[in-house]
Design a protein around this motif. Structure first.
Motif, short mmCIF file in Angstrom:
data_model
loop_
_atom_site.label_atom_id
_atom_site.label_comp_id
_atom_site.label_asym_id
_atom_site.label_seq_id
_atom_site.Cartn_x
_atom_site.Cartn_y
_atom_site.Cartn_z
N ASP A 1 45.04 50.30 61.94
CA ASP A 1 45.24 51.66 61.42
C ASP A 1 44.04 52.49 61.89
O ASP A 1 42.97 52.48 61.29
CB ASP A 1 45.33 51.60 59.89
N ALA B 1 42.29 55.20 59.54
CA ALA B 1 41.56 54.59 58.43
C ALA B 1 40.31 53.90 58.94
O ALA B 1 39.22 54.01 58.33
CB ALA B 1 42.46 53.61 57.69
N ALA B 2 40.42 53.20 60.07
CA ALA B 2 39.26 52.52 60.64
C ALA B 2 38.20 53.55 61.05
O ALA B 2 37.00 53.36 60.82
CB ALA B 2 39.67 51.66 61.82
N HIS C 1 41.64 46.98 58.02
CA HIS C 1 42.55 48.01 58.50
C HIS C 1 43.54 47.47 59.54
O HIS C 1 44.15 48.25 60.27
CB HIS C 1 41.76 49.19 59.04
#
Lengths: 425, 425
Positions: free
Chosen positions: A60, A63-64, A115
């Motif tokens: 992701d 998000a990372a 993630h």
């Protein structure tokens, strides 16, 4: 760690979580590949997120990027690849280096693992918004085969073929992601012995195995993008199936080219491989038979390795029916881009241009059923029966790999599609 | 009040404020027309607003909608026409009725006048985001002329021409608004007596006078839009100049159709006339010479008046060079849409499809220089000199009018463009 496979802690997260059906794919999507896509999860199906494929997992990326405090979190948190694509080559490089470090460096792995999601648990979407779609015709073998089949009384190649990369615009709005069913198109066809055209579902539904190039950085109207501008403008590569209704196409295409025979669907991979990942696959294209005008002449140093050693495989219902070698393409993607813009046409982020059917010199390397069955006259013998053109329920899958750094192999995202019966048929 | 001209208080606001150069235009854009566009003002150039043309004024539609408490203020306050276009026919009707009442009813006029700006003081932008662009080839006279000029040894019309509306996809990213300069394209051309193609600026730069149809309501992939769906999907009409480099086109177009000869620029009006405004201009198309397949057969009641009595005028540097009659087009816009989608291809809001060059049966009605000068062999004699194809500095302007209700005339938004020298030339 080894360059050959992402055998890391983060990778193990994914492997534990789902059933690996094609173990060999894992190694093809290691830390030197890292293609981009767009995914959603079942618990939040309307939330499309930018993902980076790593083995059998997807990172992701938004998000990372937040977790790592990336300077590029803004473009990675979008519901489309287009903002990253538009950001240009220096950002592409930075994001690639950064995400590679998240996934492979000991200090980052634990954070990254939080993630990563198993690929089997996400839904993949069309990864970018397609602006204009252009289809080229760059395989000499394919153009020769088609010329012989469609125009047996003329020279197989038209006089312009070796002077310019022939192409035409296709329908951007019907570019679909791998896995989208393809409904058999209806339309007009005119068998030679009929006095009038007939209407109905296509009887000669075909595939074309192609490689697509995705434009990231736009250009201004009136500006030409030269051969040396290719790597500044092209973001990445996808496999592409240019579904074709040969009977519709044959009746309609003179004098203004293919239209309904192609416009019902064009399938692309859910993963766009960054151009930079393909550096180890660069090769010289075939020798040119005729001198080229300067804007297409790629014999100079730095331009001569404009070809790509991509090895395609075409499967019909799981059986390999062809293995087209992209390295045999007469015209390169850089030449196609230079030609496309030489008249001043501008590029937009999301422009997609495809190579044309990839057909090598051997019959087992032809990238369409039209060629593999020589116009339907020589059926393929498959374990589950004979085939000329596609039948309802048939599933066609394109895959490809190419050399990566230090003896590794990289995979391109596969493209698959099932043929559904015509509407009302 | 009279239906013939918007001689109202609100209209006077505009007249006072600027210099009317073409008084006749005023009456062409009265209360029965009300085309939509996108404008900005010099004091806030980045703020694009939806406008409705009224005489020589533009109504700031979003501001007016707020002032009148319109239920459709949301789609009228966007920086693009696309949201209104996507909203569908019932909203198009409601907004049109509402804005007409604001501009013409005594109780509203004073409020409306506060949101009218003189046209001469605003900048007009490309009114919508173009999705896919398709160009048809629907004039029998044009197709016959081109066939005779380009393929003198063959039948002028290809065998498919009267069975289906021939079309091809063009480049959506280079559709530009009227007033955008057109840079002469460069490219390959191959004169018959040269052994190899030459490179350089086009020597046969031409125009094509066309009418464009703009799709509002989208359709699903796999769904066909029949002849009776035309008015539910098509939002409005624009004039369109399909600039063409005949020398590039002649060398490239076999076998896959026009590409660089067309893709450098396509100009459209800044005003999209709602389809509903053209009801009084509906006429039967010419008699068909061959029976049509059911999906194209418009002889049934309710479909038979699929033609439009639009009278086009083409001016070169101010001189009228042609007056093409749109009523002579063999294929109608409804047939083109039915054909475009018969294979299941989906429509998107912003899809633009053009009629093809409008050429009537008389030489003074031909819609391109290619035809007007018969391939460059019979130059036009203009007050400022002879012309075969366009020279740098030439200005081409398309205008059109059609019958409106009760003996009025309605105008379409003009399309103009000046030819600039090739880059580096």
């Amino acid at each position: 760690m080894s360059e050959r496979a992402p055998a890391s802690a983060s990778f193990t997260v994914g492997v534990r979580a789902h059933n690996l059906t094609r173990m060999s794919d894992t190694a093809l999507f290691g830390p030197d590949n890292l293609p981009y896509g767009l995914f959603s999860t079942p618990d939040s199906p309307g939330h499309r997120r930018l993902g980076i494929r790593y083995g059998d997992d997807v990172l992701d990326a938004g998000a990372a990027a937040l977790a790592f405090g990336s300077a590029h979190a803004d473009v990675l948190q979008q519901p489309s690849l287009n903002p990253l694509m538009a950001a240009g080559r220096s950002v592409w490089r930075a994001v690639r280096a950064e995400s590679r470090s998240w996934l492979t460096e000991d200090v980052h792995r634990e954070t990254a693992a939080r993630h990563l999601l198993p690929l089997s648990g996400v839904r993949l979407h069309l990864p970018f918004e397609v602006a204009d779609y252009v289809d080229f015709y760059a395989s000499e073998q394919h153009a020769t085969n088609v010329g012989r089949i469609f125009r047996p009384d003329d020279e197989a190649l038209t006089p312009n073929w070796k002077h310019l990369p022939i192409g035409y615009h296709g329908r951007a709005g019907t570019v679909v992601v791998s896995g989208t069913p393809v409904v058999r198109p209806q339309g007009q066809r005119k068998p030679p012995n009929e006095p009038l055209p007939l209407f109905g579902p296509s009887r000669r539904l075909d595939i074309e195995a192609e490689v697509g190039f995705v434009v990231g950085a736009p250009s201004e109207l009136g500006a030409q993008v030269g051969l040396d501008g290719f790597r500044d403008h092209v973001f990445g590569v996808t496999l592409l199936n240019d579904w074709s209704a040969r009977d519709l196409q044959a009746w309609e295409y003179v004098p203004l080219g293919p239209f309904l025979g192609k416009s019902f669907a064009t399938s692309v991979s859910p993963w766009i491989t960054p151009l930079e990942a393909l550096d180890a696959a660069r090769v010289a294209p075939p020798a040119r038979d005729l001198p080229l005008l300067p804007y297409l002449d790629d014999s100079a140093e730095g331009l001569a390795e404009g070809g790509l050693d991509l090895r395609l495989t075409v499967r019909l219902n799981g059986h390999v029916i062809a293995e087209p070698p992209f390295s045999t393409m007469y015209w390169t993607a850089a030449q196609q881009l230079a030609h496309l813009t030489v008249n001043g046409a501008s590029l937009r982020t999301g422009d997609l241009y495809a190579s044309g059917t990839v057909s090598g010199p051997e019959p087992a390397q032809f990238g369409s059923l039209l060629e593999l069955t020589w116009g339907g006259r020589e059926p393929l013998e498959l374990p589950d029966g004979k085939r000329t053109f596609l039948e309802d329920g048939d599933v066609v899958t394109l895959t490809a790999w190419c050399p990566g750094p230090a003896g590794t192999r990289l995979g391109l995202g596969e493209v698959t599609g099932e043929v559904r019966p015509a509407v009302g048929a």
